[in-house]
Scaffold this active site. Sequence first.
Site, PDB file in Angstrom:
ATOM      1  N   ARG A   5       4.883   7.474  25.398  1.00 36.63           N
ATOM      2  CA  ARG A   5       3.990   8.219  24.512  1.00 36.63           C
ATOM      3  C   ARG A   5       4.716   9.387  23.868  1.00 36.63           C
ATOM      4  O   ARG A   5       5.696   9.911  24.402  1.00 36.63           O
ATOM      5  CB  ARG A   5       2.786   8.750  25.285  1.00 36.63           C
ATOM      6  N   GLY A  29       1.939  13.833  29.871  1.00 35.95           N
ATOM      7  CA  GLY A  29       0.647  13.844  30.541  1.00 35.95           C
ATOM      8  C   GLY A  29       0.240  12.498  31.096  1.00 35.95           C
ATOM      9  O   GLY A  29      -0.644  12.407  31.935  1.00 35.95           O
ATOM     10  N   VAL A  70     -17.866 -12.256  38.910  1.00 34.50           N
ATOM     11  CA  VAL A  70     -17.825 -12.641  37.504  1.00 34.50           C
ATOM     12  C   VAL A  70     -17.059 -13.952  37.415  1.00 34.50           C
ATOM     13  O   VAL A  70     -15.891 -14.027  37.807  1.00 34.50           O
ATOM     14  CB  VAL A  70     -17.145 -11.551  36.651  1.00 34.50           C
ATOM     15  N   THR A  80      -1.178   8.599  31.652  1.00 31.21           N
ATOM     16  CA  THR A  80      -2.527   8.047  31.540  1.00 31.21           C
ATOM     17  C   THR A  80      -3.574   9.110  31.843  1.00 31.21           C
ATOM     18  O   THR A  80      -4.574   9.242  31.136  1.00 31.21           O
ATOM     19  CB  THR A  80      -2.693   6.857  32.503  1.00 31.21           C
ATOM     20  N   CYS A  81      -3.350   9.879  32.892  1.00 32.18           N
ATOM     21  CA  CYS A  81      -4.326  10.874  33.341  1.00 32.18           C
ATOM     22  C   CYS A  81      -4.765  11.795  32.213  1.00 32.18           C
ATOM     23  O   CYS A  81      -5.954  11.934  31.929  1.00 32.18           O
ATOM     24  CB  CYS A  81      -3.746  11.692  34.491  1.00 32.18           C
ATOM     25  N   HIS A 116     -24.452  34.201  50.130  1.00 36.78           N
ATOM     26  CA  HIS A 116     -25.840  33.763  49.948  1.00 36.78           C
ATOM     27  C   HIS A 116     -26.413  34.372  48.666  1.00 36.78           C
ATOM     28  O   HIS A 116     -26.194  35.551  48.399  1.00 36.78           O
ATOM     29  CB  HIS A 116     -26.699  34.208  51.141  1.00 36.78           C
ATOM     30  N   GLY A 122     -16.960  -3.745  38.217  1.00 39.87           N
ATOM     31  CA  GLY A 122     -16.301  -2.884  39.187  1.00 39.87           C
ATOM     32  C   GLY A 122     -17.074  -1.603  39.414  1.00 39.87           C
ATOM     33  O   GLY A 122     -17.283  -0.831  38.476  1.00 39.87           O
TER      34      GLY A 122
END
Length: 462
Positions: A35, A39, A232, A41-42, A441, A175
Site C-alpha cells: 500500500r 498501517g 452454507v 489491514t488494521c 462512584h 460467520g
Amino acid sequence: MSDFDLVVIGAGPGGYVAALRAAQAGMRVACIDERATAGGTCLNVGCIPSKALLSSTEHWAELKTLADHGIEMQAPRFDLTRMMARKDRVVSDLTKGIAFLFKKAGVDFIQGRATIAAPGQVVVDGRTIAARHILIATGSKPAALPGVPFDEKRVLSSTGALSLETVPERLVVVGAGVIGLELGQIWSRLGAKVTVIEYLDRILPGIDGELAKNAQRLLARHGIGFKLNTAVTSVAHADETVAVEIENRASGNRETLEADAVLVAIGRRPYTGGLGLETLGVQRDARGFIAVDAAFRTSVPGILAIGDVVPGPMLAHKAEEDAAACIDALAGKPHGAPDYGLVPGVVYTAPEIAGVGLTEEDAAAAGRAVLAGKVSFLANGRARAIGATDGFVKVIACAETGRVLGAHILGHGAGELLQELVLALRLGATLTDIVTTSHAHPGMGEAVKEACAAALAARRPD
C-alpha cells in the site's frame, strides 16, 4: 556492508511498531508495504474504519432513544456518502501520523511488492535491498468460501463491506465472529435486514459461553437475525441479487436466502504468498503459519516473523507485542516471549463484548476448581443514569488462592472496563486486591469490584 540492519516487510501494526522500535534502538531500518500508506489491514481497511463506522451508526441508532431524555427531533436522516468520507478522514489522519513517525525516526518507507530472494536480500520492483535481518510482518487476508471468490460488489470481504455505496436491503453475513458481528451491526443500524449464518451452534467461539449467549440475545433484539448450526452449501449470483443456499446441520433442512450482498467473514489466513518462503525453506505448519522460536526467528537464519503470520491470536495488539519482543531480542535486551493468555479480545458492537484469560468452559474442561462472580449492570448507578444497563461483568478466580484467572464483560464500554482486569491477570492480583481498591462512584467500574466480591462470597468457608 548491508543497506539496512533490518528490513520489515509489511507496515501493519506489528510491522510499523517493529520498524520504529528498531530505529529507536539505533538500527538502519526500511519498511516495505504494497500500500501507499502504512498501517496495514488494521488501519486502512480493518479495525480503524470499522470502528469509525460503528461510531457513526451508533450515533444514528441513539436518535431513537433521545425522546427518553426529553429531546425531540423532526425527520432526522443520514448521509452515507458523508459517513464514508468521515471514515476515510479518520484513516487518512492516522496513516499520516505513521508517516510522520517514520520520518522522525529515520525509517525508510518503500512501497512495493517484496520477495525474499535469499537470506539478507529483498527484491522490490526489481531493486535488490540488502539487510542483516529480514522481518516478515505481512499480516493476514480474508478467508473465502470454497469456489466463491470475492468480487467486493455482491460477495464481500470485510474490505468491500466497509465501502458500500448504498445500504443493501438484505445482507447475509457468513460467520458469527468479531468481523461478522461488527459489520453486520453497522449495516443493520442503517436499515439492512441482516441475517448471520454460523456453522457452529453458537456465536463467537472462544468467548465465554454465557457472555456469547446473552450477546446474541441483545443483538437479536437490535434487529440482527441468526441461523446457527447452519452450513452454507452454495452462493450463486442471480441478476442483481445473490442466492445463498443453507442447510441446518442438525435437521438437514435446506432453504435459500435471497440477498443484495453476502459478507463472508469466516476468518483470516496468513498472507505470505509471493514472499518466496517455499524456495527459502521457511518452515510453516499445516494452516500456513510460519514456525518461530521465542525470539521470533524462523527456520532460516536472518529471517524473522511476527503478527498474523505466526501462531497466536490474530489481533493487532498481539502483533505489536510480538514486535516489541522480537526487536528487543534482536537488540540484545531481555524481554521474554509475550503471554498470549493475557491478550484481551474485544467486539465493538453495542453492547461491547470483551474477555481475557480463563472462561468457565476452560476451567471445567481442565477440571480446575474456580470461583466465579457475576454482577449485572442493572444494579449499577452509572449504568442506570446513562441508560446502559444491558450486560454484566463476570470474573473467574482460583478457588484456592483467589488469584484472578479470567474476566468477561458484556456491556457499555466493556473493552475499557476490562483493562483493570487484564492488569490484574498480568500482576497476579487476587479478588481481595480488587475488592479493597477504591473505585470511583458512580462508575461502571464499580461492577468490576462487585463481581470480584461476588466471587469471594462464593468461596465455601473452611
